[in-house]
Scaffold this active site. Structure first.
Site, PDB file in Angstrom:
ATOM      1  CG  ASP A 213      -2.016   1.002   1.156  1.00  0.00           C
ATOM      2  OD1 ASP A 213      -2.241   1.571   0.062  1.00  0.00           O
ATOM      3  OD2 ASP A 213      -2.673   1.245   2.183  1.00  0.00           O
ATOM      4  CD  GLN A 244      -3.801  10.808  -2.156  1.00  0.00           C
ATOM      5  OE1 GLN A 244      -4.045  11.083  -0.980  1.00  0.00           O
ATOM      6  NE2 GLN A 244      -4.426   9.839  -2.800  1.00  0.00           N
ATOM      7  NE  ARG A 592      -6.913  14.135   2.083  1.00  0.00           N
ATOM      8  CZ  ARG A 592      -6.826  12.924   1.565  1.00  0.00           C
ATOM      9  NH1 ARG A 592      -7.048  11.866   2.307  1.00  0.00           N
ATOM     10  NH2 ARG A 592      -6.533  12.745   0.286  1.00  0.00           N
TER      11      ARG A 592
END
Length: 659
Positions: A213, A244, A592
């Protein structure tokens, strides 16, 4: 696999050959990993005991284990390994420690231990900044998978040559203590797998399928570990998002996602672009922003949710005014939408920006939780107990001895310890073993010798206890017999403070409960792996945190403050031409927000007594104007908002008066 969208299903079913899943923010990547583990096991393609899923935090690993347990009933998942890179490295070192010259029960040095050793190896009087700089250079070399000799060969500056020489002496010191540091938990297994054919074959037999991950956050050593285990066949699924990647400052290399394609030409790529978190307006803004970065595999996030509110952009007088507006808007929105305080998050580039926000929230009596306070394992009494535990597990650990023998204080001063260290070195003994020698004690002052003898007696008793007591009970006995609780009692001025600090020692003991660990050495090593970033639930409070800390989280309402050039993007990034990562950082912050997003910037700031004019972040102009609502730009919307606030305020007053 019910409920998976087509790309998610494709990622789950692809089990032959290497796979890269480019998973956009909020696209359900964790569910894909869990479903893939379930598919591998239930289809019979791979038994659970030969599957390893690697995450970056203990919290993520714990949550993934829980989700797998809910997904796969019975004992079919028994033997499945879900852990961090460092926990995997530790497991490998515990199996193959002898091949690396380590004895069983080796210690793991934390950051403070490492810094103390680096400081000791540098010339006397070296400033803290110099110590940190050298330690960071050593850490950078280890994260690149370099040995001291390789670091010396790669050095190009005088400073790097000095760091490489220090690195070699530092490793000799660790070997003397039968210890490794946190970076070694990756570097040493890589060294072993790349140099020992039998060893790499054994580990490929143990781990038949690997899932990784947050692959964009891997450093070079972690990537090499992945490659060594996966082997040329590439039995792996890597999940990541280049948009990200925000941890280059700590060694992460987002180019590892590109390197996968070079190292594995058969690599299949699946993109997860459907977002299940944000409104479409937020996603359009995020897509427009990140499109300014170069992409090998561009993604466009989309959602079947409503457009939602436009993104509010505030220009404030200064940061105090900004904080007041944020606090007031949180209070107002909470009343208007009947929202919990925990639905709100305020994000910032640097922790120094929290001070004005804390003051403004306190004035309005809005409860908040600031992420990034003193971590549990950094609390003094916890570190003291850990030193004792490490010394019980590993008598060669001089760093643990030096802390334990002074916790609590006894008649053993710096002069005595210096003399003991000299005699231990002459006798080629660790300090704890030297302190057990009657011949050594006779050469010390009587009071110091008696104090050391008493310490050794307690330590010997606890070491005997470790052979027969359950781990949690050992820690509780250690807290009593070592004198740590008595020391806390003497240090604390009131009962409330004593009970609060005592509860930390009680919690430490609780961490050892359960069947997953056995033996003081393995317990100490496992505890050293606990991430300082893993926090408990902050309850019903507004969250204040840095943009870096927000990754992986989501909130109904998000405020990003200080969106100014020099802050976001950071001044150093502007000067050094590293704007792309700053843009990714804002992208993470924007994504977010589930329902509504606010961006704010100040016109002025005070620095060194002068008023400085600030410029809005260049990133604001990269957002689509149609998705923004700037203060003063839309008089009708501003008037409606003002009326809405007045109505809500009147309703709150009526409720307060009970009418």
């Amino acid at each position: 696999m019910h409920g998976l969208n087509p790309p998610q299903r494709q990622a789950v079913l692809h089990t032959e050959g290497p796979l890269l899943v480019l998973a956009g923010a909020g696209s359900g990547k964790t569910r894909v990993i869990v479903e893939k583990i379930a598919h591998l096991i239930t289809s019979g393609r791979m038994p659970a005991k030969r599957i390893a899923a690697i995450t970056f935090t203990n919290k993520s690993a714990r949550e993934m284990r829980e989700r797998v347990a809910r997904r796969i009933k019975g004992d079919a998942a028994e033997g499945l390994l879900v852990c961090t890179f460092h926990a995997l490295g530790l497991r490998m070192l515990q199996v193959d420690h002898a091949k690396l010259g380590l004895k069983r029960g080796f210690s793991i040095f934390d950051g403070d231990d490492s810094a103390a050793q680096v400081k000791d190896l540098l010339p006397p009087g070296s400033k803290p900044d110099a110590v940190d700089a050298m330690r960071n250079l050593i850490s950078r070399a280890k994260n690149a998978g370099l040995s001291p000799q390789q670091a010396a060969a790669a050095a190009v500056s005088v400073r790097e040559h000095e760091a490489a020489a220090l690195y070699a002496r530092y490793q000799q010191r660790l070997a003397t203590f039968n210890a490794v540091d946190f970076d070694d938990l990756i570097r040493l297994p890589v060294q072993l797998l790349e140099s020992d054919a039998d060893c790499v074959a054994a580990w490929r037999e143990r781990i038949g399928y690997l899932l990784v991950d947050e692959c964009q956050d891997t450093n070079d050593a972690q990537y090499r570990l992945l490659k060594a285990i996966a082997g040329p066949a590439g039995a792996f699924t890597c999940v990541g998002d280049d948009d990200q990647s925000i941890y280059a400052w700590r060694g992460a290399n987002p180019d590892n996602l590109l390197q996968l394609g070079s190292d594995y030409p058969a690599l299949k790529i699946v993109k997860l672009e459907q977002n299940y978190r944000c409104s479409n307006r937020v996603l359009r803004a995020a897509n427009a922003l990140i499109a300014h970065n170069p992409h090998e595999h561009p993604k466009t996030l989309w959602s079947d949710q409503a457009d939602g509110e436009r993104i509010r952009v505030w220009e404030c007088r200064d940061h105090a005014h900004e904080a007041e507006k944020v606090a007031s808007e949180i209070q107002f929105t909470s009343q208007l939408r009947s929202a919990a305080w925990s639905d709100f998050c305020v994000l910032f580039r640097g922790n120094f920006q929290s001070r004005a926000l804390e003051k403004a929230l306190q004035l309005l009596r809005v409860p908040y939780h600031l992420s990034g306070g003193t971590a549990f394992l950094d609390r003094g009494e916890v570190k003291d107990a850990m030193a004792w535990l490490r010394l019980i597990a590993n008598p060669d650990d001089d760093a643990a001895f030096l802390r334990a023998v002074q916790s609590p204080k006894r008649e053993v001063g710096a002069t005595t310890l210096a003399k003991l260290a000299e005699m231990a070195q002459h006798a080629q003994l660790p300090m704890a073993r030297a302190a057990e020698s009657i011949a050594v004690l006779k050469q010390l002052a009587p009071r110091a010798a008696n104090a050391l003898g008493g310490f050794v007696d307690v330590l010997r008793g606890l070491r005997n206890d470790a052979e027969r007591l359950p781990p949690a009970e050992l820690v509780r006995r250690l807290n009593e017999r070592s004198g740590l609780l008595a020391m806390l009692r003497a240090q604390c001025k009131d009962e409330a403070t004593f009970q609060r600090r005592r509860s930390n020692l009680d919690e430490l003991a609780d961490w050892f409960d359960g069947p997953r660990t056995s033996g003081a050495g393995e317990l100490a090593a496992a505890l050293a792996l606990l991430s300082h970033a893993d926090k408990g639930d902050a309850g019903n409070q507004v969250r204040l945190m840095s943009l870096h800390a927000a990754k992986g989280l989501e909130f109904r309402y998000v405020f990003i403050v200080g969106v100014e050039d020099g802050v976001l993007p950071h001044e150093a990034s502007i000067d050094e031409g590293r704007i792309d990562e700053e843009r990714r950082l804002l992208y993470v912050g924007i994504t977010r927000a589930k329902e509504q997003l606010w961006l704010s910037h100040a016109r002025e700031a005070q620095k060194w007594g002068d008023r400085l004019r600030l410029q809005p972040s260049r990133f604001i102009d990269e957002l689509p104007a149609a998705e923004l609502q700037r203060d003063g730009a839309d008089p009708v919307a501003d008037a409606e908002r003002k009326q809405e606030r007045a109505t809500a305020g009147f309703a709150a007053i009526k409720a307060l008066l009970g009418s």
